[in-house]
Design an enzyme around this catalytic site. Structure first.
Site, short mmCIF file in Angstrom:
data_model
loop_
_atom_site.label_atom_id
_atom_site.label_comp_id
_atom_site.label_asym_id
_atom_site.label_seq_id
_atom_site.Cartn_x
_atom_site.Cartn_y
_atom_site.Cartn_z
N LYS A 1 -0.03 -16.97 7.50
CA LYS A 1 -0.41 -16.19 8.30
C LYS A 1 -1.88 -15.80 8.15
O LYS A 1 -2.61 -16.01 9.67
CB LYS A 1 -0.79 -14.24 7.57
CG LYS A 1 1.06 -13.74 8.14
CD LYS A 1 0.97 -13.12 6.87
CE LYS A 1 2.64 -12.70 6.75
NZ LYS A 1 2.79 -11.02 6.34
N GLN B 1 0.75 -7.81 1.79
CA GLN B 1 1.92 -8.24 1.61
C GLN B 1 2.90 -8.27 0.35
O GLN B 1 2.12 -7.47 -0.41
CB GLN B 1 1.49 -10.34 1.80
CG GLN B 1 2.12 -10.78 1.15
CD GLN B 1 3.54 -11.37 2.19
OE1 GLN B 1 2.49 -11.52 3.60
NE2 GLN B 1 4.97 -11.19 2.74
N ASP C 1 1.77 -4.10 9.92
CA ASP C 1 2.87 -4.52 10.62
C ASP C 1 3.68 -3.06 11.46
O ASP C 1 5.01 -3.67 10.77
CB ASP C 1 2.95 -5.03 9.03
CG ASP C 1 3.20 -5.93 8.26
OD1 ASP C 1 2.91 -6.71 8.76
OD2 ASP C 1 3.03 -6.39 6.98
#
Ligand code: NDP
Length: 283
Positions: A54, A98, A121
Site C-alpha cells: 500500500k 490494517q 477502506d
C-alpha cells in the site's frame, strides 16, 4: 481455453496512471499532496506485506503516506488517541488501520473511531450504510474493484442476474449492494445456501468470495458468464483462487486470474478513495 482473461494488473495500471495525474492536480491546487495514514499494529507477516504494498502504491501515484508501525501490545486507548489526532489533522485525507488487529483489540470499535470522511477502506457503519442507501460514499475497495473489472469486459450489468458467493462485510455484502445499485438482479449465497450450484449456474455475473481453494468448478458456471474470483488462498506458498481456473475457463466468457485479477484492483481502489476523500475534504 474459451474465456477471455480480465487482466486486473493492466486495468489497475491504467487507473493508477490517471490517479497520478489526479493527485498531481490536487497537490497543485491544495499546496500539498493527498495524504494517507497507514497503521499497522503487531508483526503479522501477511499484514506487513499488504502495508508495504500500500505504501509503495501511494508512492507510485504521488500520494503521501504516513506510516505508523505500532507494537503488538499497543492499547486500544493509544490507537484511539492516534486516530483522534489524525481525524483532526487537516493535512491527512485518509486513515487506514490494517486488519487483523492483535488479540484483545476490538476492530469494530477501532475502525468506528475513524471519521467517515477519512475511512478510505469504507468499512465504517456510516459508509456501509451510505452504500446501502445508494448515497455517494467511500466504498469497500475490493467490492468496487470487482465492479471495475466487470465493467472492463464491456458486458452491461443492468438487467443481468448476478450471483455473489460469500456475504462478508468487506467483500460479499458490499459487492452485492454495488451490483444492485447497477440494476442487476442479485442473489447472495453463503455457507447455509442449499444447492449452491443451482444458483451459480444461473449467474450471468458470478462473484466468488468464499476463501476456499478452487471451490467453484466449471460445471457450476453458466456458459459465457463473467466470473470474478476474489479468493486468495495460499497453499504451500502458491496462491489459488476460489474458482478452479482450468475448468472455469471452458465455461466462462470472461474470468479473472489469481493472482493478477482482483488483487491489484483492491489497492488501486484504496488510492482512488484516498484521492476522493482529499478532494471532498478540501473544497
Ligand atoms: P470471509 O471468511 O469473511 O467470508 C467468506 C464467506 O464465504 C462467508 O460469507 C461464508 O458464509 C461463505 N462461505 C463459506 N463456505 C461456504 C460454502 N461452502 N458455500 C457458500 N458460501 C460459503 O472471507 P472474505 O469475504 O474476507 O474473503 C473471501 C476470500 O477473498 C478470501 O480468500 C480472502 O483472502 C479473499 N480476499 C481477497 C481480497 C483481494 O484483494 N483479492 C480482499 C479481501 C478478501 P457464512 O457467512 O455463512 O459463513
Amino acid at each position: 481455453m474459451k474465456a477471455k482473461l480480465i487482466d486486473g494488473k493492466a486495468i489497475a495500471a491504467t487507473m493508477r496512471r490517471s490517479l497520478r495525474t489526479g493527485a498531481a492536480a490536487f497537490a497543485k491546487r491544495a499546496g500539498r499532496p493527498p495524504a494517507l495514514a497507514v497503521m499497522l499494529a503487531g508483526e503479522d507477516p501477511a499484514s506487513q506485506i499488504y502495508v508495504r504494498n500500500k505504501i509503495a502504491a501511494c508512492a507510485e501515484t504521488g500520494i503521501k503516506s504516513l506510516e505508523y508501525f505500532l507494537p503488538k501490545n499497543v492499547s486500544e486507548r493509544e490507537l484511539a488517541d492516534l486516530i483522534d489526532a489524525l481525524n483532526e489533522d487537516g493535512t491527512v485525507d485518509g486513515i487506514l488501520v490494517q486488519l487483523p488487529l492483535p488479540k484483545g483489540l476490538d476492530s469494530h470499535r477501532v475502525l468506528g473511531r475513524i471519521k467517515p470522511e477519512k475511512d478510505v477502506d469504507g468499512f465504517s457503519a456510516v459508509n456501509a450504510g451510505n452504500l446501502f442507501l445508494g448515497n455517494e460514499t467511500l466504498t469497500a475497495c475490493t467490492a468496487s474493484g470487482c465492479i471495475e473489472l466487470i465493467r472492463s469486459t464491456g458486458v452491461s450489468i443492468e438487467g443481468k442476474h448476478a450471483v455473489v458467493v460469500g456475504r462478508s462485510n468487506i467483500v460479499g455484502k458490499p459487492v452485492a449492494m454495488l451490483l444492485l445499485g447497477n440494476n442487476a438482479t442479485v442473489t447472495v449465497c453463503h455457507s447455509k445456501t442449499r444447492g449452491l450450484a443451482k444458483f451459480t449456474r444461473q449467474a450471468d455475473i458470478l462473484v466468488c468470495a468464499v476463501g476456499k481453494r478452487e471451490f467453484v468448478t466449471g460445471d457450476m458456471i453458466k456458459p459465457g458468464a463473467v466470473v470474478i474470483d476474489v479468493g486468495m488462498n495460499r497453499v504451500d506458498g502458491k496462491l489459488y483462487g476460489d474458482v478452479e481456473f482450468s475448468s472455469a475457463c471452458e465455461a466462462a466468457g470472461f474470468i479473472t486470474p489469481v493472482p493478477g485479477g482482483v488483487g491489484p484492483m483492491t489497492i488501486t481502489m484504496l488510492l482512488y478513495n484516498c484521492l476522493q476523500a482529499a478532494r471532498r475534504n478540501n473544497i
